[in-house]
Design an enzyme around this catalytic site. Structure first.
Site, PDB file in Angstrom:
ATOM      1  N   ASP A 270      -2.107   8.052 -19.868  1.00 39.99           N
ATOM      2  CA  ASP A 270      -1.696   7.386 -18.650  1.00 39.99           C
ATOM      3  C   ASP A 270      -3.029   6.493 -18.406  1.00 39.99           C
ATOM      4  O   ASP A 270      -3.378   6.334 -17.086  1.00 39.99           O
ATOM      5  CB  ASP A 270      -1.323   8.102 -17.417  1.00 39.99           C
TER       6      ASP A 270
ATOM      7  N   HIS B 155       0.589   3.866 -15.616  1.00 43.05           N
ATOM      8  CA  HIS B 155       1.648   3.393 -14.542  1.00 43.05           C
ATOM      9  C   HIS B 155       1.719   2.704 -13.442  1.00 43.05           C
ATOM     10  O   HIS B 155       2.553   2.284 -12.632  1.00 43.05           O
ATOM     11  CB  HIS B 155       2.111   5.016 -13.931  1.00 43.05           C
TER      12      HIS B 155
ATOM     13  N   SER C  17      -4.237   5.728  -7.604  1.00 45.73           N
ATOM     14  CA  SER C  17      -3.982   5.861  -8.918  1.00 45.73           C
ATOM     15  C   SER C  17      -4.683   4.734  -9.591  1.00 45.73           C
ATOM     16  O   SER C  17      -4.773   3.488  -9.501  1.00 45.73           O
ATOM     17  CB  SER C  17      -2.446   5.666  -9.438  1.00 45.73           C
TER      18      SER C  17
END
Length: 501
Positions: A160, A130, A234
């Protein structure tokens, strides 16, 4: 803009530091501040942690009247707050201008920042999917500020994860993976990343939970930690005190957008398998068993004579899948796969996906109370994006069928009219449900008109009388529930246990 945004945070941090100092002065043990090795680990690995910068061209919404509109920025963008203030507080170009002065809104370039880490000195970088999804350009920024354009090697949306490749202008520092299976609750961990675009930031905490399933994907098995993870972290690494990567920081739970001490990392055991395949093939090649599965509830376990309730119940078998020729059937409960215990459907999904395509494995099932072992040669899971549009058609005028009541259901033999009314495929056989009592157990289990009961207690039925006969017999045998094999109109099967009391 930047100073105004960051200053309050600095102030809060300063007050927090004073509070900690004051508290420590009253004799708080040194261990409350964490182990002494955190600084050594951070110094050792910090140069392997990178920032990921992406840019994307987006269409500005609006036009028509020419009014300025807020560009759709990726979450966590450093410019998100600036644009939010600018477009909400100004009506048009030049400030205070009237809408309609400009006819077109040209596409805009937006930027986003995340984190990543180097796993090979040749320039291999791991991050989250992402972080780089839909990017027109990806750049890796080293700890010393060097910016290098990156190529995308491959992504896996289900976990992911993404792998990038850069051409390093100088020798790089790389980190290695540790064994996430060896983590214990309470172990200290260190997160390093790029929260809120502040650059390399080190935080520490403990492992709060393992194998956490938060229903974000089919293979959820997250490490939960209270190490501070925020937007921009992230894709960054989660380290143990040996300086090994034991997770990739991916998600947080937060009503405010900031850390509240609940963060999740993909465990290194999963990451290593995914990264190896992405580097080798540029894609994921997961194992495929060819079954549809569901949970074994206490009621279903009682109906199938399984104690305690465990495993994954096979609700359907793909005619072209590996399970079919191996002899696996609907109603079988998988309790062990390739030597690994299967406690629930998630366990089976994960272990099948992690098993090599083409490998022959032993699958232990329970069928009618007895264990059997089937040998299955795994196929490859295909994952096309399927979008099916619903087509609305006019239903024919209903014709009242002959029905019989049982288990809170109105039941009728399948006829041409009923197949047409409920759009039931010709391949579906059994007894159709025409009505469900609102206060019945069947209603609670979400049975509805148009469902077809294929089997009762693992025996085929073709009429309401067949069903009532089987229910009466189960009552005489002292059973508390009856297991139904139910099909929808398209032939997809599931098991439902209903009370017979």
């Amino acid at each position: 803009m930047t100073a105004a945004t960051i200053a309050p945070t600095r102030l809060r941090l300063g007050l927090a530091a004073l509070a900690v100092s004051a508290f420590s002065a009253f004799g708080t043990p040194a261990l409350a501040r964490g182990p002494d090795g955190i600084a050594d680990v951070a110094e050792k690995v910090i140069d392997a942690v990178v920032n990921i910068s992406t840019s994307q061209t987006v269409e500005a919404k609006g036009g028509g009247g020419g009014s300025n509109t807020m560009p759709q920025l990726p979450p966590g963008s450093p410019f998100e707050e600036f644009f939010d203030d600018f477009f909400k507080n100004r009506r048009g170009p030049g400030g205070g201008g009237k809408g309609g002065e400009r006819g077109d809104n040209p596409p805009r370039k937006t930027n986003s920042l995340g984190s990543g880490f180097i796993i090979d000195t040749a320039g291999v970088v791991v991050t989250n999917n992402h972080v780089i999804a839909d990017a027109d350009e990806i750049n890796v920024i080293l700890n010393d500020g060097t910016k290098i354009k990156a190529d995308l090697v491959g992504v896996d949306k289900k976990t992911d994860l993404a792998v990038l490749k850069i051409k390093p202008p100088k020798p790089l520092v790389a980190v290695k993976f540790g064994d996430s299976d060896k983590l214990r609750l309470g172990d200290w961990v260190i997160a390093i990343g790029n929260p809120f675009s502040l650059g390399g930031t080190v935080t520490a905490g403990i492992v709060s939970a393992k194998n956490r399933d938060i229903s974000s994907g089919p293979y959820d098995s997250y490490i939960q930690t209270d190490a501070s993870i925020n937007r921009g972290n992230s894709g960054g690494p989660l380290f143990n005190l040996d300086g090994d990567v034991i997770g990739v920081n991916t998600l947080i739970i937060s009503p405010s957008g900031g850390s509240i001490g609940i963060g999740f990392a993909v465990p290194s055991k999963t990451v290593v398998a995914v990264v190896d395949q992405l580097r080798q093939f540029g894609e994921l090649r997961r194992g495929w068993l060819g079954v549809r599965i569901q949970s074994v509830t206490d009621e279903i376990a009682e109906s199938l004579n399984i104690k305690p309730a465990r495993g994954a119940l096979v609700a359907g078998v793909d005619d072209k899948g590996p399970a079919k020729p191996a002899g696996i059937e609907p109603g079988d409960v998988v309790v062990k796969f390739d030597g690994k215990d299967v406690k629930d459907p998630k366990d089976l999904s994960r272990v099948v996906a992690d098993t090599a395509v083409g490998k022959e494995v032993d699958v232990v099932i329970i069928r009618k109370g007895q264990e059997e072992t089937k040998k299955v040669t795994l196929g490859r899971l295909q994952d096309p994006d399927k979008v099916q549009a619903a087509v609305k058609t006019d239903e024919p005028a209903p014709e009242k069928p002959v029905t019989q009541k049982a288990l809170g259901l109105d039941l009728a033999a399948l006829s041409k009219d009923l197949r047409t009314r409920y759009k039931i495929k010709d391949s579906v056989k059994g007894v159709v449900v025409t009505n469900v009592d609102a206060n019945s157990d069947a209603a609670e289990k979400r049975l509805s008109a148009g469902d077809v009961i294929v089997e009762v207690a693992q025996e085929a039925v073709s009429s309401g009388a067949d069903i009532q006969k089987r229910v009466d017999q189960l009552k005489k045998d002292g059973k508390k529930s009856v297991l139904l094999l139910v099909s929808n109109a398209d032939g997809e099967l599931r098991f439902v246990a209903l009370s017979v009391q």
